[in-house]
Structures are given as structure tokens and as C-alpha cells.
Design an enzyme around this catalytic site. Structure first.
Site, PDB file in Angstrom:
ATOM      1  N   GLU A 161     -47.239 -30.189 -14.862  1.00  0.00           N
ATOM      2  CA  GLU A 161     -46.585 -30.671 -13.645  1.00  0.00           C
ATOM      3  C   GLU A 161     -47.640 -31.177 -12.681  1.00  0.00           C
ATOM      4  O   GLU A 161     -48.696 -30.561 -12.574  1.00  0.00           O
ATOM      5  CB  GLU A 161     -45.771 -29.539 -13.008  1.00  0.00           C
ATOM      6  CG  GLU A 161     -44.613 -29.099 -13.911  1.00  0.00           C
ATOM      7  CD  GLU A 161     -43.740 -28.007 -13.303  1.00  0.00           C
ATOM      8  OE1 GLU A 161     -43.953 -27.648 -12.135  1.00  0.00           O
ATOM      9  OE2 GLU A 161     -42.850 -27.526 -14.003  1.00  0.00           O
ATOM     10  N   HIS A 218     -39.042 -29.762 -10.458  1.00  0.00           N
ATOM     11  CA  HIS A 218     -39.287 -28.359 -10.086  1.00  0.00           C
ATOM     12  C   HIS A 218     -38.754 -28.055  -8.675  1.00  0.00           C
ATOM     13  O   HIS A 218     -39.474 -27.573  -7.805  1.00  0.00           O
ATOM     14  CB  HIS A 218     -40.777 -28.018 -10.178  1.00  0.00           C
ATOM     15  CG  HIS A 218     -41.025 -26.545 -10.336  1.00  0.00           C
ATOM     16  ND1 HIS A 218     -42.054 -26.017 -11.071  1.00  0.00           N
ATOM     17  CD2 HIS A 218     -40.360 -25.465  -9.836  1.00  0.00           C
ATOM     18  CE1 HIS A 218     -42.018 -24.690 -11.027  1.00  0.00           C
ATOM     19  NE2 HIS A 218     -40.984 -24.338 -10.271  1.00  0.00           N
TER      20      HIS A 218
HETATM   21  N1  LIG Z   1     -37.553 -23.701 -11.103  1.00  0.00           N
HETATM   22  C1  LIG Z   1     -37.754 -22.973 -10.022  1.00  0.00           C
HETATM   23  O1  LIG Z   1     -37.854 -23.503  -8.899  1.00  0.00           O
HETATM   24  C2  LIG Z   1     -37.841 -21.477 -10.132  1.00  0.00           C
HETATM   25  C3  LIG Z   1     -37.617 -20.680  -8.979  1.00  0.00           C
HETATM   26  C4  LIG Z   1     -37.629 -19.295  -9.124  1.00  0.00           C
HETATM   27  C5  LIG Z   1     -37.894 -18.715 -10.367  1.00  0.00           C
HETATM   28  N2  LIG Z   1     -38.142 -19.507 -11.442  1.00  0.00           N
HETATM   29  C6  LIG Z   1     -38.430 -18.917 -12.766  1.00  0.00           C
HETATM   30  O2  LIG Z   1     -37.314 -18.137 -13.177  1.00  0.00           O
HETATM   31  C7  LIG Z   1     -37.796 -16.948 -13.823  1.00  0.00           C
HETATM   32  C8  LIG Z   1     -36.733 -15.874 -13.755  1.00  0.00           C
HETATM   33  O3  LIG Z   1     -36.560 -15.455 -12.410  1.00  0.00           O
HETATM   34  P1  LIG Z   1     -35.780 -14.099 -12.048  1.00  0.00           P
HETATM   35  O4  LIG Z   1     -35.798 -13.972 -10.560  1.00  0.00           O
HETATM   36  O5  LIG Z   1     -34.491 -14.048 -12.738  1.00  0.00           O
HETATM   37  O6  LIG Z   1     -36.786 -13.044 -12.676  1.00  0.00           O
HETATM   38  P2  LIG Z   1     -36.445 -11.554 -13.180  1.00  0.00           P
HETATM   39  O7  LIG Z   1     -37.765 -10.890 -13.349  1.00  0.00           O
HETATM   40  O8  LIG Z   1     -35.415 -10.925 -12.311  1.00  0.00           O
HETATM   41  O9  LIG Z   1     -35.768 -11.781 -14.615  1.00  0.00           O
HETATM   42  C9  LIG Z   1     -36.454 -12.247 -15.738  1.00  0.00           C
HETATM   43  C10 LIG Z   1     -35.793 -11.585 -16.947  1.00  0.00           C
HETATM   44  O10 LIG Z   1     -36.376 -12.143 -18.129  1.00  0.00           O
HETATM   45  C11 LIG Z   1     -36.439 -11.093 -19.070  1.00  0.00           C
HETATM   46  N3  LIG Z   1     -37.354 -11.365 -20.160  1.00  0.00           N
HETATM   47  C12 LIG Z   1     -38.703 -11.231 -20.216  1.00  0.00           C
HETATM   48  N4  LIG Z   1     -39.164 -11.584 -21.428  1.00  0.00           N
HETATM   49  C13 LIG Z   1     -38.080 -11.940 -22.160  1.00  0.00           C
HETATM   50  C14 LIG Z   1     -37.906 -12.400 -23.484  1.00  0.00           C
HETATM   51  N5  LIG Z   1     -38.942 -12.539 -24.325  1.00  0.00           N
HETATM   52  N6  LIG Z   1     -36.660 -12.694 -23.915  1.00  0.00           N
HETATM   53  C15 LIG Z   1     -35.586 -12.557 -23.096  1.00  0.00           C
HETATM   54  N7  LIG Z   1     -35.692 -12.123 -21.816  1.00  0.00           N
HETATM   55  C16 LIG Z   1     -36.923 -11.833 -21.358  1.00  0.00           C
HETATM   56  C17 LIG Z   1     -36.849  -9.854 -18.259  1.00  0.00           C
HETATM   57  O11 LIG Z   1     -36.518  -8.666 -18.939  1.00  0.00           O
HETATM   58  C18 LIG Z   1     -36.019 -10.059 -16.991  1.00  0.00           C
HETATM   59  O12 LIG Z   1     -34.771  -9.374 -17.067  1.00  0.00           O
HETATM   60  C19 LIG Z   1     -39.085 -16.636 -13.054  1.00  0.00           C
HETATM   61  O13 LIG Z   1     -40.000 -15.886 -13.843  1.00  0.00           O
HETATM   62  C20 LIG Z   1     -39.650 -17.992 -12.692  1.00  0.00           C
HETATM   63  O14 LIG Z   1     -40.603 -18.402 -13.639  1.00  0.00           O
HETATM   64  C21 LIG Z   1     -38.121 -20.878 -11.360  1.00  0.00           C
END
Ligand SMILES: NC(=O)c1ccc[n+]([C@@H]2O[C@H](COP(=O)([O-])OP(=O)(O)OC[C@H]3O[C@@H](n4cnc5c(N)ncnc54)[C@H](O)[C@@H]3O)[C@@H](O)[C@H]2O)c1
Length: 334
Positions: free
Chosen positions: A267, A286
């Protein structure tokens, strides 16, 4: 104001509004210095003497962590902490804080928007009309949404929020998350499944898991090959979770119907990326987590997390849980 601490913003954007962060930091007599650097050496120079570091997406590598002399806390603007070497920080007793809950609703809305935009061919139809077309070409397959299956990989905050919203549209929801308890699935309307079953069954596969060593390139040629040829991949998590070249190939060959992507391996997306030439892809830069409300909340929470650690307290969200064994801080407030 007497200054007890210096907090350095490692990659402040030009004109970035830092008033919320400064307000929170003033409460512990910390001043905030905005910096940016074009390389690692410059970054090290900027943060070497900092008591705390705020970071958007600069790489806080092992080398950076080893070079800093008195830093107690690194705070990431956002949920994902893949830009910080967590083990190196833990090793030095540095708390890595993040803001977990500031844009949950925004990202789940965005993922749902990409599901709808892909299914209802929003961008393609809009482009056609601007080119003077009125139903001149066949619509091709168009999803009904209700009665179809959404597969959510990662049933965390965003995944659960998405599951609840999708169920309201009549989507059947399956989810895969080896780290959450089985009882967490039913309350948000999701049925548990392993990754392979989810990929085979889903009409839309939404990635909502963090980027870690385990999840890097979790979705490659083999996994895309398991998906239905009518299915869509939605990624609002992190680009490197998907093997992008394999995705381009699957999209080009019609192995899957399309993709809705907010995040990319690299990115900003390169201007010569083949994704930009594919008709069956909806792209956003993003921005899934963006809203005015989320931005204000994020800035306040980032300042609050740094201030908490400098005042001897745990922040609300610690990304490197192992550091808890090394430090004796007061419980987090609120
Ligand atoms: N695009 C954006 O602007 C933006 C904004 C916020 C977050 N995000 C991304 O979204 C992701 C998720 O956010 P969240 O708040 O839900 O986080 P979170 O920590 O609440 O949830 C992530 C989940 O993924 C699970 N996980 C980990 N490894 C895994 C695997 N191998 N298989 C299946 N599940 C798995 C974890 O157990 C957890 O329940 C963040 O890590 C971030 O990278 C992107």
C-alpha cells in the site's frame, strides 16, 4: 506546563490534527513531538530518547526497539499491530498498546457494503451508465443475498458485528475462528466451520482476522481453488493475508466471481497493479475504518493509552500480552 515526558509521533502526516492526543498527554505532563522519517535510520534518530511512541504504520522493527533508550509504551493508531515487532518490545519491557474498538462498526459496514457492491454489481453498472449504456449487456449472475451464505474468517469484534448485520439481511452465516470459544458463535447468528468447509460453502468469504506469521498468505491458490466459481472474496483485514498474485489469477481465470478489496499486499496499491484492470473487482484505498466519529475517538484513545502507561497504569488494550509478566502496573481505568 512542566514537562516530565516526551512522546514522539513516529510518522505524523503533514497537518495532522493532534489536539486530542495532546489534551490527553497534558494530564500526565507529557509533550508530543510530531516527526516523520524516510528511512529506518531517521526513525531511530527521532524516537531514540522518547518516553513513548505513537505510530500509524512506520515499521517499529527489532532494530528500532533495540535502539530506543527509555521508551515505556508504543501506541498503534488502530487495531492491527503488524507494524510493530511485538516480541522485541516484550523483551525490553515495553507495552504495545492499540485501539481495538474504535472502528468496529465502520469496518463491518464497509465489508457488508463490498458484499452488496459485488453482488449487485454496483460499480460495474454505474460505469456502464456513465458510458451511455442502459441494460445493453447481460447482467450475468446476480446474487440474491437473502438465503446465500457469508463465511467470516476471524470472529472477533468486527467479525461478530458483521455476522449480526448479515443475518439481518437474511444471509446464512458460517464462521471460522480457532481461537474463540464455541459458545461465541450462536449469539451473533454464526455457525462454526473449519476454514475448508467455509471456503467451499460460502457465496461471500469475508476476511476479518489479524495479520500474523500464521495468517500471512492464509488465502492462496489452494484456498481460492476451494471457493465456488460464483463466490466473492472480501478483504477488509490486511492485504498480505491473501496471496495477491494467486488472487489475480483466480479472478482472471474466473475461478471465483470477484473480489471486494480495501487492503493490499503493498500500500498504496501500485499504479500498474493488475487488480486495477479487472472488471470483477471493487477497490477502496484502506478506508474501511474511516469516519469522522472513528477518527476523533481514535486520536483520543491513542493519547489516553500513552498517558496511562506513563502514569503507571495498564492501557485498555495491550497487544503484547506477555509483557504483563514483566511489569507491575496499576489496573486500567474504566
Ligand atoms: N481496513 C481497515 O481500515 C481496518 C480497520 C480496523 C481493523 N482492520 C483489521 O481487521 C482485523 C480484525 O479486527 P478486529 O477488531 O475484529 O480484531 P479482533 O482481535 O477482535 O478479532 C480478530 C479475530 O481473528 C481471529 N483469528 C486469529 N487468527 C485466526 C486464524 N488463523 N483463523 C481464523 N481466525 C483467526 C482471532 O481469534 C480473533 O477472534 C484487525 O486485525 C485489522 O488488521 C482493518
Amino acid at each position: 506546563m512542566a514537562v516530565r515526558f516526551t512522546v514522539v509521533h513516529a510518522d505524523a502526516r503533514p497537518g495532522q490534527d493532534l489536539r486530542n492526543e495532546r489534551r490527553e498527554l497534558r494530564a500526565v505532563e507529557a509533550k508530543l513531538v510530531a516527526t516523520s522519517a524516510s528511512d529506518e535510520a531517521g526513525l531511530i534518530e527521532n524516537v531514540r530518547e522518547a518516553d513513548g511512541i505513537l505510530v500509524i504504520d512506520a515499521l517499529i522493527t527489532k532494530r528500532v526497539v533495540e535502539a530506543i533508550t527509555r521508551c515505556r509504551v508504543i501506541v498503534r493508531y488502530g487495531v492491527g499491530v503488524d507494524c510493530v515487532d511485538l516480541d522485541a518490545a516484550t523483551e525490553r519491557g515495553i507495552v504495545v498498546a492499540h485501539v481495538r474498538d474504535f472502528c468496529t462498526e465502520e469496518v463491518s459496514n464497509h465489508a457488508l457494503m463490498l458484499v452488496l457492491a459485488c453482488s449487485r454489481k454496483l460499480v460495474w453498472l454505474d460505469r456502464g451508465m456513465r458510458d451511455g449504456q442502459w441494460r445493453e449487456s447481460s447482467l450475468g449472475a446476480m446474487g440474491a443475498i437473502h438465503g446465500e451464505t457469508l463465511g467470516i474468517v476471524g470472529l472477533g469484534e468486527i467479525g461478530k458485528s458483521l455476522a449480526r448485520k448479515a443475518a439481518a439481511l437474511g444471509l446464512r452465516v458460517v464462521a471460522c475462528d480457532p481461537y474463540v470459544e464455541p459458545k461465541a458463535f450462536a449469539p451473533c447468528g454464526a455457525r462454526p466451520a473449519d476454514l475448508e468447509t467455509l471456503l467451499r460453502e460460502a457465496d461471500y468469504v469475508s476476511l476479518n482476522l489479524p495479520l500474523t506469521a500464521e495468517t500471512r498468505r492464509l488465502i492462496g491458490a489452494r484456498e481460492l481453488g476451494l471457493m465456488k466459481s460464483t463466490a466473492y472474496l472480501i478483504n477488509t483485514a490486511r492485504g498480505p493475508i491473501v496471496h495477491e498474485a494467486a488472487l489475480v489469477e483466480a479472478l482472471t481465470k474466473g475461478a471465483i466471481a470477484g473480489a471486494g478489496l480495501d487492503v493490499f499486499e503493498e500500500e498504496p496499491l501500485r499504479p500498474n497493479s493488475p487488480l486495477l484492470r479487472l472488471d470483477n473487482v471493487v477497490l477502496t484505498p484502506h478506508t474501511a475504518g474511516s469516519s469522522d466519529h472513528a477518527a476523533r475517538q481514535l486520536r483520543r484513545e491513542v493519547g489516553r493509552a500513552a498517558a496511562a502507561v506513563l502514569a503507571g497504569r495498564w492501557p485498555r488494550y495491550v497487544a503484547n500480552a506477555a509483557v504483563r509478566d514483566r511489569l507491575d502496573l496499576l489496573p486500567a481505568e474504566g
